[in-house]
Design a protein around this motif. Structure first.
Motif, short mmCIF file in Angstrom:
data_model
loop_
_atom_site.label_atom_id
_atom_site.label_comp_id
_atom_site.label_asym_id
_atom_site.label_seq_id
_atom_site.Cartn_x
_atom_site.Cartn_y
_atom_site.Cartn_z
N ASN A 21 0.82 -1.21 0.00
CA ASN A 21 0.00 0.00 0.00
C ASN A 21 0.86 1.26 0.00
O ASN A 21 0.57 2.23 0.70
CB ASN A 21 -0.98 -0.01 1.17
CG ASN A 21 -1.94 -1.17 1.09
OD1 ASN A 21 -2.26 -1.65 0.01
ND2 ASN A 21 -2.38 -1.66 2.23
N GLY A 22 1.96 1.21 -0.76
CA GLY A 22 2.83 2.36 -0.91
C GLY A 22 3.90 2.52 0.15
O GLY A 22 4.71 3.43 0.09
N SER A 23 3.92 1.63 1.13
CA SER A 23 4.88 1.74 2.22
C SER A 23 5.85 0.55 2.19
O SER A 23 5.41 -0.60 2.21
CB SER A 23 4.12 1.76 3.56
OG SER A 23 5.01 1.76 4.64
N ALA A 24 7.14 0.85 2.18
CA ALA A 24 8.14 -0.22 2.19
C ALA A 24 8.12 -0.92 3.54
O ALA A 24 8.11 -0.28 4.59
CB ALA A 24 9.52 0.35 1.91
N GLN A 25 8.10 -2.24 3.49
CA GLN A 25 8.08 -3.06 4.70
C GLN A 25 9.15 -4.13 4.58
O GLN A 25 9.26 -4.79 3.55
CB GLN A 25 6.71 -3.77 4.84
CG GLN A 25 5.51 -2.87 4.86
CD GLN A 25 5.31 -2.25 6.22
OE1 GLN A 25 5.76 -2.77 7.23
NE2 GLN A 25 4.62 -1.13 6.24
N ASN A 26 9.90 -4.31 5.64
CA ASN A 26 10.82 -5.44 5.74
C ASN A 26 10.22 -6.38 6.78
O ASN A 26 10.05 -6.00 7.93
CB ASN A 26 12.21 -4.99 6.18
CG ASN A 26 12.90 -4.20 5.08
OD1 ASN A 26 12.92 -4.62 3.94
ND2 ASN A 26 13.45 -3.05 5.43
N VAL A 27 9.89 -7.58 6.34
CA VAL A 27 9.25 -8.53 7.25
C VAL A 27 10.10 -9.78 7.37
O VAL A 27 10.58 -10.32 6.38
CB VAL A 27 7.81 -8.88 6.80
CG1 VAL A 27 6.89 -7.70 6.96
CG2 VAL A 27 7.76 -9.37 5.38
N ALA A 28 10.30 -10.20 8.60
CA ALA A 28 11.04 -11.43 8.88
C ALA A 28 10.02 -12.55 9.06
O ALA A 28 9.34 -12.62 10.08
CB ALA A 28 11.89 -11.27 10.13
N VAL A 29 9.88 -13.37 8.03
CA VAL A 29 8.91 -14.45 8.06
C VAL A 29 9.53 -15.71 7.49
O VAL A 29 10.51 -15.65 6.74
CB VAL A 29 7.62 -14.10 7.27
CG1 VAL A 29 6.90 -12.92 7.91
CG2 VAL A 29 7.92 -13.80 5.82
N ASP A 30 8.95 -16.85 7.82
CA ASP A 30 9.39 -18.11 7.23
C ASP A 30 9.14 -18.06 5.73
O ASP A 30 8.16 -17.47 5.27
CB ASP A 30 8.61 -19.28 7.83
CG ASP A 30 8.94 -19.53 9.29
OD1 ASP A 30 10.05 -19.16 9.72
OD2 ASP A 30 8.08 -20.09 10.01
N GLU A 31 9.99 -18.73 4.97
CA GLU A 31 9.86 -18.67 3.52
C GLU A 31 8.59 -19.33 3.00
O GLU A 31 8.15 -19.04 1.90
CB GLU A 31 11.08 -19.26 2.82
CG GLU A 31 11.26 -20.74 2.99
CD GLU A 31 12.49 -21.23 2.25
OE1 GLU A 31 12.38 -22.24 1.54
OE2 GLU A 31 13.55 -20.61 2.40
N PHE A 57 3.44 -17.22 -1.64
CA PHE A 57 4.38 -17.16 -0.53
C PHE A 57 5.13 -15.84 -0.51
O PHE A 57 5.62 -15.36 -1.54
CB PHE A 57 5.36 -18.34 -0.60
CG PHE A 57 4.66 -19.66 -0.49
CD1 PHE A 57 4.09 -20.04 0.72
CD2 PHE A 57 4.53 -20.47 -1.59
CE1 PHE A 57 3.41 -21.24 0.82
CE2 PHE A 57 3.85 -21.69 -1.50
CZ PHE A 57 3.29 -22.07 -0.29
N ALA A 58 5.20 -15.24 0.64
CA ALA A 58 5.83 -13.94 0.81
C ALA A 58 7.27 -13.96 0.33
O ALA A 58 7.73 -13.01 -0.31
CB ALA A 58 5.76 -13.51 2.27
N ALA A 59 7.99 -15.03 0.59
CA ALA A 59 9.41 -15.11 0.20
C ALA A 59 9.58 -15.04 -1.31
O ALA A 59 10.63 -14.60 -1.79
CB ALA A 59 10.03 -16.39 0.74
N ASP A 60 8.56 -15.42 -2.07
CA ASP A 60 8.63 -15.36 -3.53
C ASP A 60 8.36 -13.95 -4.05
O ASP A 60 8.46 -13.72 -5.26
CB ASP A 60 7.61 -16.32 -4.15
CG ASP A 60 7.94 -17.77 -3.87
OD1 ASP A 60 9.12 -18.08 -3.61
OD2 ASP A 60 6.99 -18.59 -3.91
N LEU A 61 8.01 -13.03 -3.17
CA LEU A 61 7.60 -11.69 -3.59
C LEU A 61 8.61 -10.61 -3.22
O LEU A 61 8.27 -9.43 -3.25
CB LEU A 61 6.25 -11.35 -2.95
CG LEU A 61 5.09 -12.26 -3.33
CD1 LEU A 61 3.86 -11.87 -2.56
CD2 LEU A 61 4.84 -12.23 -4.82
N ASP A 62 9.82 -10.98 -2.88
CA ASP A 62 10.79 -9.99 -2.46
C ASP A 62 10.87 -8.86 -3.49
O ASP A 62 11.08 -9.10 -4.67
CB ASP A 62 12.17 -10.63 -2.27
CG ASP A 62 13.12 -9.74 -1.52
OD1 ASP A 62 12.70 -9.11 -0.54
OD2 ASP A 62 14.30 -9.67 -1.93
N GLY A 63 10.63 -7.63 -3.04
CA GLY A 63 10.66 -6.45 -3.90
C GLY A 63 9.35 -6.13 -4.58
O GLY A 63 9.25 -5.14 -5.29
#
Length: 152
Positions: free
Chosen positions: A7-17, A61-67
């Motif tokens: 939603n326009g905001s950069a987020q760094n999330v530590a999650v399992d792949e 999966f979130a890990a597949d969406l880096d960037g």
């Protein structure tokens, strides 16, 4: 660590792949507008936009969406979103409302790529979003109304 623009905001999330995007949004970031329905990518309640495309967050999966750039119902904005929301209200589309965030996300993605969809195109695009209340006729009419508002 996965870097997402949500939603326009950069987020760094530590999650399992293997954590689905749906749980990152709901449990990690508190964005609960995206709903859990079936968990199998078959009902569409969890639909979000990833880089402008409608996708099911429960099986992405979130890990597949880096960037990646992700838009949820909370961040959906712009002329197409406004036209869809207005049509939804004007035509009283919502009954129970559970599927509506997914319906609206899918409808805006459709209108963004197909400004004047036919009934057949609407039915094909929306077929993956289940409405337990059966408001499909109102959904189709609202998409046509939104297209008209947008000049399509």
């Amino acid at each position: 660590m996965v870097r997402l623009v949500i939603n326009g905001s950069a987020q760094n999330v530590a999650v399992d792949e293997d954590m689905p995007l749906l749980w990152v949004l709901r449990d990690t970031l508190g964005l609960t507008g995206t709903k859990y329905g079936c968990g199998l990518s078959q009902c569409g309640a969890c639909t979000v936009h990833v880089n402008g495309r409608a996708v099911r967050a429960c099986q992405t999966f979130a890990a597949d969406l880096d960037g990646a750039t992700i838009t949820t119902i909370e961040g959906l904005a712009g002329p197409v979103a406004d036209a869809v929301r207005t049509a939804w209200i004007d035509l009283n589309v919502v009954q129970c409302g559970y599927c509506q965030s997914g319906q609206i996300m899918q409808a805006t993605a459709l209108l963004a790529r197909t400004p004047r969809p036919t009934d057949k195109e609407i039915d094909a695009a929306m077929s993956g979003i289940l409405c337990r209340c059966g408001t499909y006729g109102r959904i189709r009419a609202a998409i046509h109304a939104a297209a008209t508002t947008l000049g399509g």
